[in-house]
Design an enzyme around this catalytic site. Structure first.
Site, PDB file in Angstrom:
ATOM      1  N   LYS A  79       3.155  36.967 -25.314  1.00 51.35           N
ATOM      2  CA  LYS A  79       3.122  38.314 -25.880  1.00 51.35           C
ATOM      3  C   LYS A  79       1.711  38.898 -25.797  1.00 51.35           C
ATOM      4  O   LYS A  79       0.723  38.177 -25.923  1.00 51.35           O
ATOM      5  CB  LYS A  79       3.579  38.274 -27.335  1.00 51.35           C
ATOM      6  N   LYS A 133      -3.808  35.006 -24.470  1.00 51.68           N
ATOM      7  CA  LYS A 133      -3.644  34.441 -23.122  1.00 51.68           C
ATOM      8  C   LYS A 133      -4.940  34.467 -22.332  1.00 51.68           C
ATOM      9  O   LYS A 133      -5.295  33.492 -21.662  1.00 51.68           O
ATOM     10  CB  LYS A 133      -2.588  35.211 -22.330  1.00 51.68           C
ATOM     11  N   LYS A 161      -4.678  46.516 -18.428  1.00 46.26           N
ATOM     12  CA  LYS A 161      -5.975  46.676 -19.091  1.00 46.26           C
ATOM     13  C   LYS A 161      -7.109  46.079 -18.265  1.00 46.26           C
ATOM     14  O   LYS A 161      -8.277  46.409 -18.482  1.00 46.26           O
ATOM     15  CB  LYS A 161      -5.955  46.021 -20.478  1.00 46.26           C
ATOM     16  N   ASP A 208       5.229  40.727 -22.785  1.00 43.57           N
ATOM     17  CA  ASP A 208       6.110  41.480 -23.667  1.00 43.57           C
ATOM     18  C   ASP A 208       7.404  41.855 -22.951  1.00 43.57           C
ATOM     19  O   ASP A 208       8.467  41.950 -23.549  1.00 43.57           O
ATOM     20  CB  ASP A 208       5.409  42.752 -24.164  1.00 43.57           C
TER      21      ASP A 208
END
Length: 252
Positions: free
Chosen positions: A9, A14, A40, A127
């Site tokens: 998620k 991560k 990102k 996600d």
């Protein structure tokens, strides 16, 4: 060459986990490439002194002719090859498509044969596992998948969905799920919650990473914990993961 994807998620840690794993593997003498698969484009910044490298998609959007591999890949700490897929302009286009375009360009430039990494680590937003976000699971890009999760409800829910997606690709001969990485958030009964999830999806908990303020302290210094320290609870947990991965290689 081993290709390993870390899913989980968004916000579960991560990138921190992957970057520290990259450092530990590099310290052990392996050549490592880390590819960020999040719009990102911040997966590798703790490997490059806190600086965000130019994402592949942005370089391609600029329309430069004759893009070369060294324009898409930056060498970071301990010689780790760093690449960021990036994404479209916010609000325009498909983020997953950016991952696909980046992978296709790396293939066109014969990146893996040129750089010859022992390990390629994909840091993937989990996600959703659809379109481009499933790309590391397709066409043999990643052979092994580890899911990063905490004991928080939404993180566990995402982990379960990721496991289901991986099982679909595994049936087609692609990536297989190798284990759970617990990135602890000090949730009540966290160890049991994650052990129960691992049992349910048929894997084991490979390592339990403690919640440790040293992570934030090192990130404030624009680096990873494993760059600063060779020991400590956090580094030992990451080393357990690295040794597990290495042992799989030796047993293949």
């Amino acid at each position: 060459m081993r290709r390993i994807a870390l899913y989980g998620k968004g916000g579960i840690g991560k990138s921190t986990t992957t970057s520290n794993l990259s450092i530990v593997l590099a310290k052990k003498g392996y050549t490592v490439m880390q590819i960020g698969c999040d719009p990102k484009a911040d997966s590798t910044r703790m490997l490059t002194g806190g600086e965000r490298i130019t994402p592949i998609l942005k370089t391609l959007r600029q329309g430069k002719d004759g893009v070369t591999l060294d324009q898409l890949v930056t060498k970071g700490d301990y010689g780790i090859y760093c690449a960021e897929c990036g994404g479209p302009t916010p609000g325009v286009g498909c983020a997953g498509r950016g991952i696909i375009s980046a992978f296709e360009r790396l293939d066109a430039l014969n990146a893996f044969n040129e750089l010859k990494p022992d390990f390629v680590l994909y840091d993937v937003l989990g996600d959703v596992v659809c379109g481009g976000f499933a790309m590391p699971l397709r066409k043999g890009y990643a052979e092994e998948v580890y899911i990063v999760t905490s004991g928080e409800l939404m993180s566990l829910y995402a982990a379960e969905n990721i496991a289901l997606a991986v099982s679909q690709f595994s049936q087609k001969g692609y990536a297989r799920l190798c284990g759970i990485i617990q990135n602890s958030r000090n949730v009540e009964n966290e160890d049991k919650l994650i052990s129960d999830l691992a049992a349910e999806i048929g894997v084991r908990v490979v390592t339990r990473i403690p919640r440790d303020k040293v992570v934030q302290e090192c990130e404030s210094a624009r680096s990873t914990v494993a760059s600063f320290f060779d020991d400590g609870a956090y580094v030992r947990a990451i080393t357990v993961l690295a040794d597990e991965i290495i042992s799989k290689k030796e047993n293949r």
